[in-house]
Design an enzyme around this catalytic site. Sequence first.
Site, PDB file in Angstrom:
ATOM      1  N   HIS A  20       0.876  -1.184   0.000  1.00 38.14           N
ATOM      2  CA  HIS A  20       0.000   0.000   0.000  1.00 38.14           C
ATOM      3  C   HIS A  20       0.911   1.232   0.000  1.00 38.14           C
ATOM      4  CE1 HIS A  20      -2.621  -2.832   2.325  1.00 38.14           C
ATOM      5  NE2 HIS A  20      -3.632  -2.186   1.810  1.00 38.14           N
ATOM      6  N   ASP A  76       2.200   2.068   3.512  1.00 36.28           N
ATOM      7  CA  ASP A  76       3.119   1.202   4.276  1.00 36.28           C
ATOM      8  C   ASP A  76       4.529   1.280   3.686  1.00 36.28           C
ATOM      9  OD1 ASP A  76       0.663  -1.116   3.558  1.00 36.28           O
ATOM     10  OD2 ASP A  76       2.481  -1.166   2.341  1.00 36.28           O
TER      11      ASP A  76
HETATM   12  C1  XUL Z   1      -7.965  -6.457   4.294  1.00 36.67           C
HETATM   13  C2  XUL Z   1      -7.189  -6.875   3.119  1.00 36.67           C
HETATM   14  C3  XUL Z   1      -6.261  -5.843   2.557  1.00 36.67           C
HETATM   15  C4  XUL Z   1      -6.217  -5.827   1.069  1.00 36.67           C
HETATM   16  C5  XUL Z   1      -5.399  -4.695   0.500  1.00 36.67           C
HETATM   17  O1  XUL Z   1      -8.791  -7.445   4.803  1.00 36.67           O
HETATM   18  O2  XUL Z   1      -7.271  -7.988   2.676  1.00 36.67           O
HETATM   19  O3  XUL Z   1      -4.981  -6.112   3.081  1.00 36.67           O
HETATM   20  O4  XUL Z   1      -5.710  -7.014   0.570  1.00 36.67           O
HETATM   21  O5  XUL Z   1      -5.850  -3.451   0.903  1.00 36.67           O
END
Ligand code: XUL
Length: 441
Positions: free
Chosen positions: A101, A104
């Site tokens: 992300h 992060d």
């Molecule tokens: C949350 C989840 C996230 C997504 C990416 O449950 O799975 O980590 O994969 O935002």
Amino acid sequence: MFFTDVTAPIAYEGPDSTNPLAFRWYDADRVVGSKTMRDHLRMAVCYWHSFHWPGSDVFGAGTFDRPWLAPTDDPMAAARQKMDAAFEFFGKLGAPFYSFHDYDMAPEADSLAESQARLDELADEAGKKMEETGVQLLWGTANLFSHPRYAAGAATNPDPEVFAHAAAQVRNALEVTHRLGGANYVLWGGREGYETLLNTDLRREGQQLGRFLHLVAEHADRIGFTGTLLLEPKPQEPTKHQYDHDVATVHAFLQRHGLDDRYKVNIEGNHATLSGHDFAHEVAVAIDAGIFGSIDANQGDDRLGWDTDQFPRSVEMMSLVVYEILKGGGFDTGGFMFDTKLRRQSLDRTDLFHAHIGGMDTMARSLLVAQALIDDETLTGPVAERYAGWDGELGRGILDGTHDLASLHGLVTDQDLRPQAVSGRQEELERRVSRVIEQAR
Ligand code: XUL
Ligand code: CO
């Protein structure tokens, strides 16, 4: 160096090995069917749970030994250390891909402009490390759920300024993903949903989300991003009712908003079971709808009703998932991404290796089972036999419009048709699958 307990890349030693820091099943270059294990599985490590999460939960502080997460007044220096740790880990593990992300990788700043500058700078460093190590980006994404501005949703927020902020953030994350050669871009709508109808205009929120996804697709085209855009279904948590409930719901939403040729799904094991489905069911529905994209490879706990994000260890479950994927032709741009968390008591840095080696071995062994199910035609014969009538005169005549209700009524009464129930043979088929699991090597 952060992972000093692991001095050499993790090697394949075969099923009889007792070395905890070796693969027993994942033999990257081994050819299974038409491709190597590496190319079939396209496994990826995630940045957030593995490097950005300190082991905190809603009741307590971080527990993990992660020096790069120590409190600091120089967040960019800490982010560089985190990246050093992450790429050292990817290289030693031998994972071909990773995912992240925006925030992060690069700590969010006070303004969007400053956050973007930070992300651009760190992404450039990630690009250099990718070149050095050969590790590739499976997907990037934007965190549209942690900051308080997103409490009432991002695209589905009642305030269009929040929509604008989310759009600006996704523009940055998508461009960075594109620059790093990302194979996919993911949107998970953790806050796209509602808590109570008392304050919610469900219809408007659906239109907003549809518009948002069009904007993202248009921008992807404008910048020449050729990766796949993926939506990740989840029924609830953190929001009570999430709009992307499961694969079938997402498919209907995409069709309703004219987006079904532009988006596919990223299916997560634990999200599938939270929505009341088998993991393999979600994969089969996506393949049937032509929207299968990628997998977040994890599993939940049988008795806990939330997203525990555990490393996959059930060969029985994963074999059926890989079987559906192989039958559907395998991954295109997708892969198995470990959206997985250590248990909070797994404090040591080396626990990250144990967890990922176990997860990769589970997927590799499941691949061997799935390929054997295909090669032995364990299930294809019985399934074809079960539906054989639909290839005969009556079945074809029903489907091609030769028959109508009156002609079928005539047929049943004239010929006094009395169809007999036949066994579905479920337990026998389960035994066949068990035998393949026992024997696949
Ligand atoms: C949350 C989840 C996230 C997504 C990416 O449950 O799975 O980590 O994969 O935002
Ligand atoms: Co996920």
